[in-house]
Design a protein around this motif. Structure first.
Motif, PDB file in Angstrom:
ATOM      1  N   LEU A 413     -10.978  26.624  -5.631  1.00 49.01           N
ATOM      2  CA  LEU A 413     -11.036  25.873  -7.063  1.00 49.01           C
ATOM      3  C   LEU A 413      -9.557  25.264  -7.697  1.00 49.01           C
ATOM      4  N   PHE A 414      -9.054  25.163  -7.298  1.00 48.80           N
ATOM      5  CA  PHE A 414      -7.862  23.971  -6.551  1.00 48.80           C
ATOM      6  C   PHE A 414      -8.834  22.427  -5.678  1.00 48.80           C
ATOM      7  N   GLN A 415      -9.286  22.002  -5.628  1.00 53.27           N
ATOM      8  CA  GLN A 415      -9.944  21.183  -5.429  1.00 53.27           C
ATOM      9  C   GLN A 415     -10.574  19.848  -6.719  1.00 53.27           C
ATOM     10  N   ARG A 416     -10.945  19.065  -6.660  1.00 53.08           N
ATOM     11  CA  ARG A 416     -11.375  17.997  -7.366  1.00 53.08           C
ATOM     12  C   ARG A 416     -13.223  18.090  -7.563  1.00 53.08           C
ATOM     13  N   PHE A 417     -13.441  18.218  -8.981  1.00 52.05           N
ATOM     14  CA  PHE A 417     -14.468  18.251  -9.590  1.00 52.05           C
ATOM     15  C   PHE A 417     -15.102  19.593  -9.821  1.00 52.05           C
ATOM     16  N   ILE A 418     -14.482  20.741  -8.939  1.00 55.76           N
ATOM     17  CA  ILE A 418     -15.225  21.786  -9.080  1.00 55.76           C
ATOM     18  C   ILE A 418     -14.909  22.207 -10.839  1.00 55.76           C
ATOM     19  N   LYS A 419     -15.734  22.864 -11.161  1.00 51.95           N
ATOM     20  CA  LYS A 419     -15.866  22.841 -13.147  1.00 51.95           C
ATOM     21  C   LYS A 419     -16.056  24.819 -12.664  1.00 51.95           C
ATOM     22  N   GLU A 424     -14.249  21.205 -18.410  1.00 52.93           N
ATOM     23  CA  GLU A 424     -14.523  19.881 -18.715  1.00 52.93           C
ATOM     24  C   GLU A 424     -14.878  18.412 -17.648  1.00 52.93           C
ATOM     25  N   THR A 425     -13.848  18.276 -16.766  1.00 52.55           N
ATOM     26  CA  THR A 425     -13.834  17.269 -15.959  1.00 52.55           C
ATOM     27  C   THR A 425     -13.992  17.873 -14.492  1.00 52.55           C
ATOM     28  N   GLY A 426     -13.390  19.034 -14.318  1.00 53.29           N
ATOM     29  CA  GLY A 426     -12.849  19.589 -12.861  1.00 53.29           C
ATOM     30  C   GLY A 426     -12.094  18.835 -12.226  1.00 53.29           C
ATOM     31  N   LEU A 427     -11.271  18.008 -12.912  1.00 56.07           N
ATOM     32  CA  LEU A 427     -10.104  17.670 -11.827  1.00 56.07           C
ATOM     33  C   LEU A 427      -7.931  18.706 -12.236  1.00 56.07           C
ATOM     34  N   GLY A 428      -8.500  18.947 -13.847  1.00 63.82           N
ATOM     35  CA  GLY A 428      -7.400  19.850 -13.994  1.00 63.82           C
ATOM     36  C   GLY A 428      -6.317  20.669 -13.277  1.00 63.82           C
ATOM     37  N   LEU A 429      -7.362  21.389 -12.851  1.00 61.34           N
ATOM     38  CA  LEU A 429      -6.093  22.172 -11.680  1.00 61.34           C
ATOM     39  C   LEU A 429      -5.730  21.260 -10.712  1.00 61.34           C
ATOM     40  N   ALA A 430      -6.571  20.761 -10.101  1.00 67.60           N
ATOM     41  CA  ALA A 430      -6.506  19.937  -9.038  1.00 67.60           C
ATOM     42  C   ALA A 430      -5.307  18.566  -9.291  1.00 67.60           C
ATOM     43  N   SER A 432      -2.675  20.026 -11.341  1.00 69.84           N
ATOM     44  CA  SER A 432      -1.397  21.094 -11.233  1.00 69.84           C
ATOM     45  C   SER A 432      -1.520  21.086 -10.182  1.00 69.84           C
ATOM     46  N   ARG A 433      -2.203  21.935  -8.998  1.00 73.63           N
ATOM     47  CA  ARG A 433      -2.065  21.908  -7.580  1.00 73.63           C
ATOM     48  C   ARG A 433      -1.065  20.990  -6.984  1.00 73.63           C
ATOM     49  N   ALA A 434      -1.391  19.394  -7.305  1.00 73.02           N
ATOM     50  CA  ALA A 434      -0.646  18.236  -6.831  1.00 73.02           C
ATOM     51  C   ALA A 434       0.496  18.368  -7.697  1.00 73.02           C
ATOM     52  N   ILE A 435       1.094  18.386  -8.939  1.00 76.75           N
ATOM     53  CA  ILE A 435       1.883  18.417  -9.842  1.00 76.75           C
ATOM     54  C   ILE A 435       2.793  18.974  -8.534  1.00 76.75           C
ATOM     55  N   VAL A 436       2.487  21.090  -9.211  1.00 75.87           N
ATOM     56  CA  VAL A 436       3.339  21.897  -8.654  1.00 75.87           C
ATOM     57  C   VAL A 436       3.461  21.537  -6.599  1.00 75.87           C
ATOM     58  N   GLU A 437       3.336  21.109  -6.061  1.00 79.12           N
ATOM     59  CA  GLU A 437       2.984  21.052  -4.356  1.00 79.12           C
ATOM     60  C   GLU A 437       4.290  19.527  -4.497  1.00 79.12           C
ATOM     61  N   THR A 442       4.293  26.652  -4.869  1.00 77.71           N
ATOM     62  CA  THR A 442       2.811  27.151  -4.802  1.00 77.71           C
ATOM     63  C   THR A 442       1.880  27.510  -6.013  1.00 77.71           C
ATOM     64  N   ILE A 443       1.100  26.740  -5.690  1.00 75.75           N
ATOM     65  CA  ILE A 443       0.362  27.581  -6.942  1.00 75.75           C
ATOM     66  C   ILE A 443      -0.885  28.379  -6.503  1.00 75.75           C
ATOM     67  N   SER A 444      -1.718  29.317  -7.075  1.00 78.87           N
ATOM     68  CA  SER A 444      -2.279  29.924  -6.320  1.00 78.87           C
ATOM     69  C   SER A 444      -3.716  31.029  -7.723  1.00 78.87           C
ATOM     70  N   ALA A 445      -4.619  31.064  -7.418  1.00 74.27           N
ATOM     71  CA  ALA A 445      -5.092  32.031  -8.104  1.00 74.27           C
ATOM     72  C   ALA A 445      -5.574  33.268  -7.849  1.00 74.27           C
ATOM     73  N   HIS A 446      -5.802  34.141  -8.669  1.00 76.06           N
ATOM     74  CA  HIS A 446      -7.077  35.951  -8.062  1.00 76.06           C
ATOM     75  C   HIS A 446      -6.736  36.069  -9.235  1.00 76.06           C
ATOM     76  N   ASN A 447      -7.714  37.180  -9.407  1.00 76.09           N
ATOM     77  CA  ASN A 447      -8.193  38.210 -10.135  1.00 76.09           C
ATOM     78  C   ASN A 447      -7.642  39.326 -10.635  1.00 76.09           C
ATOM     79  N   GLY A 448      -7.171  39.724 -11.620  1.00 77.47           N
ATOM     80  CA  GLY A 448      -5.799  40.695 -11.834  1.00 77.47           C
ATOM     81  C   GLY A 448      -7.206  41.992 -11.581  1.00 77.47           C
TER      82      GLY A 448
END
Length: 462
Positions: A413-419, A424-430, A432-437, A442-448
């Protein structure tokens, strides 16, 4: 030269040096010890004989009656030791030597009478260890003409040297055998030590050739085992990185190719007169829109590259979590209103104003905005922001009530161009991961459990 041969050579040289130094220091020390022991033995034997001599009446020490009286104490003397009992007037009471040998000793006794007892005496070509004792006969009248006798005990130094050579030979033989055994053990231990290193070198060769799938974990213990595990883990990380880079270039080329083809098609159509009037105006709008899209993709790619490689773009400071969330909510609210999504902020701490994290406030704002905008696009009606503190960590959870994240998308999910859907571009979450680290988080994602997606950002509290 290989390491194993260097270790063998070094240990061999060390053993030789130890043997040489031992021989150098032990050989003379052994001689001194043997001489001292021989002197102690002479003194012990002489004392035993002198006790017998002292127990005799005074008249028994006269020359005419001395032979029979001295034979019995003389028998106590070790046959390897020469004994000579004389009076001060050089009258010989008893001797274990021949008459010729005895005569050679008389001038030596007079010569060394006042010398140091520890000196070695020379008689001809031979050196001797000598001990002298004086008798104290019973009932001796000070006015009597009888004078005390002197006992001279001697042993040749050559005999001590023979003992020295024999002991030294046996000692060196034992040390050589021990050295050979030690060297054999060193060969075994060195092989056990170097063999994993040689295997590890082969695995590193595979890493060098980018054969990450073929890298095996070397089973060994100690520090080498830890290095082997690190190399194996490194190969796995490089494999993922290599795959991510290859996928990045593939996705980047695809993302850039699509708008460029659109721009090229409309530009050529307008140039060739295929699109005229309103269609030409519409084509120009499409070209402008695609140019903006290209600009956005390139800008985000440059930002992501800087975030992952440059240090100077971060201004580290203490950031108030409350202010960070308030700014994020204010900036994202127009998008939420447009998407008809309600935003709720919930603090699970007593005093939100005391929550601070360390990082770049503007970059962190961008990271949370990316997460929030992604949540709003996928939410049905609401997005909740929950802030808590546990075990010295500040946690920011962004929860939406949408359909959740597809299972096949979660690992990347946090890799580049994974949409995902509506991405949109697939770079937003990547980004965010780079900034947080970079902010030590740390940043993670899961389903509730009730559906929807949960994005969690954790930072050390300050």
């Amino acid at each position: 030269m290989k390491l194993i041969y260097k270790l063998h050579l070094s240990f061999g040289i060390l053993l030789v040096c130890v043997l040489v130094l031992t021989a150098t220091f032990v050989y003379p020390l052994l001689m001194d010890t043997l001489i001292n022991n021989q002197r102690e033995e002479l003194r012990s034997q002489g004392s035993a004989m002198m006790e017998l001599v002292n127990s005799l009446p005074v008249q028994d020490l006269t020359p005419s009656q001395s032979a029979a009286a001295i034979v019995q104490p003389a028998q106590e003397i070790n046959r390897s030791v020469d004994a000579l009992l004389i009076e001060p007037n050089r009258n010989i009471l008893f001797s274990t030597m021949t008459e010729a040998q005895t005569q050679t000793w008389l001038p030596l006794i007079e010569q060394h009478s006042s010398h140091n007892q520890q000196d070695l005496w020379e008689n001809g070509q031979e050196k001797y260890i000598v001990e002298t004792l004086t008798s104290n006969p019973q009932n001796l009248d000070p006015a009597s003409a009888v004078t005390p006798a002197t006992l001279v005990l001697s042993t040749p130094l050559s005999k001590v040297k023979s003992y020295q050579s024999e002991l030294f030979t046996r000692m060196m033989f034992i040390m050589v055998i021990g050295g050979i055994i030690a060297f054999g053990l060193s060969l075994f231990i060195t092989k056990r030590l170097v063999t994993p290193l040689e295997k590890l070198k082969l695995e590193l060769k595979k890493v060098e050739k980018r054969q990450f799938d073929e890298v095996q974990l070397i089973q060994t213990g100690g520090e080498i085992g830890e290095v082997a595990q690190s190399v194996h883990h490194l190969a796995g990380e490089l494999k993922q990185y290599h795959h991510a880079q290859r996928q990045f270039f593939q996705n980047a080329s695809h993302e850039l190719k699509t708008p460029l083809m659109t721009i090229q098609g409309y530009a050529e159509g307008i140039r060739d007169g295929i699109f005229t009037g309103d269609r030409a105006d519409n084509g120009l709008d499409v070209i402008s829109s695609e140019c903006e899209r290209l600009k956005g993709i390139v800008t985000e790619m440059i930002l992501l590259a800087k975030l992952e490689s440059e240090d100077g773009i971060f201004d580290q400071e203490e950031v108030s979590v409350e202010q960070l969330i308030d700014k994020t909510a204010d900036r994202i609210r127009p998008l939420a209103i447009n998407e008809r999504v309600d935003i709720k902020v919930k603090y699970e701490v007593d005093n939100p104003r005391k929550l601070h994290i360390h990082g770049d406030s503007e970059k962190l704002l961008q990271a949370v905005l990316n997460i929030m905008s992604n949540a709003i696009r996928h939410a049905s009606q609401a997005v909740d922001i929950e802030i808590s503190e546990q075990d010295g960590q500040v946690q920011i959870d962004v929860i939406d009530d949408g359909q959740g994240i597809p299972d096949q998308l979660l690992p990347q999910l946090f890799q580049r161009f994974i949409k995902g859907k509506n991405g949109e571009t697939g770079l937003g979450l990547a980004i965010s991961r780079a900034i947080v680290e970079r902010c030590e988080g740390t940043i993670s994602a899961h389903n509730g459990e009730q559906g929807g997606a949960i994005f969690r950002m954790s930072f050390p509290s300050k």
